[in-house]
Write an enzyme that holds these catalytic residues in place. Structure first.
Site, PDB file in Angstrom:
ATOM      1  N   HIS A 214     149.265  49.724  26.120  1.00 45.87           N
ATOM      2  CA  HIS A 214     150.425  49.689  27.005  1.00 45.87           C
ATOM      3  C   HIS A 214     150.195  48.718  28.163  1.00 45.87           C
ATOM      4  O   HIS A 214     149.076  48.561  28.659  1.00 45.87           O
ATOM      5  CB  HIS A 214     150.697  51.078  27.583  1.00 45.87           C
ATOM      6  CG  HIS A 214     151.461  51.980  26.658  1.00 45.87           C
ATOM      7  ND1 HIS A 214     152.666  51.625  26.097  1.00 45.87           N
ATOM      8  CD2 HIS A 214     151.190  53.234  26.200  1.00 45.87           C
ATOM      9  CE1 HIS A 214     153.111  52.616  25.340  1.00 45.87           C
ATOM     10  NE2 HIS A 214     152.232  53.603  25.375  1.00 45.87           N
ATOM     11  N   CYS A 270     152.976  44.945  26.724  1.00 42.36           N
ATOM     12  CA  CYS A 270     154.221  44.590  27.401  1.00 42.36           C
ATOM     13  C   CYS A 270     153.945  43.890  28.729  1.00 42.36           C
ATOM     14  O   CYS A 270     152.919  44.114  29.371  1.00 42.36           O
ATOM     15  CB  CYS A 270     155.055  45.841  27.660  1.00 42.36           C
ATOM     16  SG  CYS A 270     155.630  46.660  26.167  1.00 42.36           S
TER      17      CYS A 270
END
Length: 425
Positions: A214, A270
């Site tokens: 993440h 991301c």
């Protein structure tokens, strides 16, 4: 001394089977174990209430986090960029050998910054020692569980060993299924491993960093970000220990490197366009990109509308914030010049990221194999085309992803880069 045997914090750690992981709530009553599973994609991005540190152990609010999951993807055949590669030379380049794109000039290079200042840097031959740090976090048994991150680093380790001459004993692999407590990707372990990676670095060494997990954004506190946000990555214990911001990673992994030492970084997460805080970003035309804030603001308007229409209220709010930041910064080119002054490095640091700063990166599956989109595309391109320039590498990755994903991978460097040079690791 190897990373795993280096007593950073003193004392001995308990056996892995007595180690208590952070207290995550499992999904649907499922129990964790120490084997690699066929993971389910996350249903939502990490909550925006998790703590963030500013590098000085102070917690600050975090914003704009996320990681898109896709259930499946078709394997894409890689087609090389149009046009022939640059003229080749007869020089050998150690391990591996290149006869395609041109090799770097290892003499000291100079760069004059607009507005004043002369900076020097040096390309690496990558013929010294090789070390690698590979971090893959699936966030097992949490609402934000990912499928392919552990697979990514395991596949990358084999690629580095088989094709680029890295050795297992000079490689640290960190995953949430690791049996060695030092290899669990907690915040402290990750920072310690980053320091290990660059310790005793010398000119012409080749260092490799890979993160799959993440990523997010948080408010920039030191004025070096054009968009007003720092990029972050999420350790396994981020709920308690906080994220790791780009400024920290730059301070630990880039700043200590000597001239002529290569660090190649790959961020499959991301908001990772500026994850290593490198000041020079290149387009698929091979030219240096300058920030176009008016264009970025227009895209944020579009993304805000699409997010609202799809029910992603937080995404809409964050895109509106980006518009406001661009406007209040006066399309801040001063931040760009400041970044190039303070983030310039005499070392040879190159970073590939899964998407732009304001984009999410896909966690997907190819032929039933869970993987991150960038990690998959990188492996495909270098495996099928071992003699690539950086320009061909970037074009190839974008081509592999273009038919399925909206994310735009980025290539950044610590100094001006000749994109026609041979890609070496």
């Amino acid at each position: 001394m190897s990373y795993n045997s280096n007593p950073y914090n003193g004392g001995q750690y308990p056996p892995y089977n007595t180690y208590t992981r952070p207290n995550y709530s499992p999904n649907n009553g499922s129990q964790s174990n120490n084997t690699v599973h066929q993971y389910q994609p996350p249903r939502m991005p990490p909550p925006s209430t998790r703590p963030q540190t500013d590098g000085n152990s102070n917690q600050i609010p975090m914003e704009n986090v996320g990681h898109i999951s896709l259930s499946s993807a078709n394997s894409h055949a890689y087609a090389p960029p149009s046009g022939p590669p640059p003229n080749t030379g007869a020089n050998s380049y150690g391990n591996p050998n290149y006869s395609g794109p041109q090799l770097p000039n290892t003499q000291t290079q100079s760069y004059n910054l607009a507005g004043g200042g002369n900076f020097q840097y040096q390309y690496s031959t990558c013929q010294g020692k090789r070390k690698a740090l590979l971090i893959g976090i699936n966030y097992l048994n949490t609402q934000n569980e990912l499928q392919g991150c552990i697979n990514d680093v395991m596949s990358m380790s084999q690629l580095l060993i088989q094709r680029y001459g890295y050795k297992q004993e000079d490689m640290v692999i960190m995953t949430d299924t690791a049996s060695n407590q030092r290899a669990i990707p907690t915040r402290q372990n990750m920072l310690d491993a980053m320091r290990w990676l660059v310790s005793d670095a010398q000119p012409n060494d080749a260092l490799f960093f890979h993160y799959s997990g993440h990523g997010g954004q948080t408010k920039d506190l030191d004025g070096d970000e054009v968009d007003g946000y720092d990029e972050t990555i999420y350790p396994l214990d981020h709920q308690y220990a906080g994220q790791i911001i780009d400024d920290e990673m730059h301070e630990i992994m880039v700043k200590p490197l000597p001239a002529g030492c290569r660090l190649t970084a790959l961020f499959d997460s991301c908001h990772s366009g500026g994850a290593l805080d490198l000041p020079f970003t290149y387009s698929t035309k091979g030219v240096l990109k300058e920030p176009n804030m008016l264009k970025e603001s227009g895209m944020d308007v579009l993304h805000a509308g699409l997010s609202y229409a799809s029910g992603d209220i937080m995404g809409a709010i964050n895109n509106v914030k980006n518009i406001f930041t661009s406007a209040t910064n006066g399309f801040n080119n001063n931040a760009l010049q400041y970044s190039r002054q303070v983030k310039f490095s005499p070392a040879d640091v190159i970073s590939l990221s899964g998407c732009k700063d304001n984009q999410t990166s896909a966690d997907t599956s190819v032929n039933g194999f869970a993987t991150g989109a960038l990690s998959y595309a990188f492996r495909e391109v270098v495996t099928q085309n071992p003699q690539l320039s950086y320009l061909q590498l970037l074009r190839g990755i974008r081509q592999v992803l273009s038919n399925k994903y909206s994310q735009l991978p980025q290539l950044s460097c610590s100094h001006p880069l000749d994109m026609n040079l041979a890609m070496v690791l």
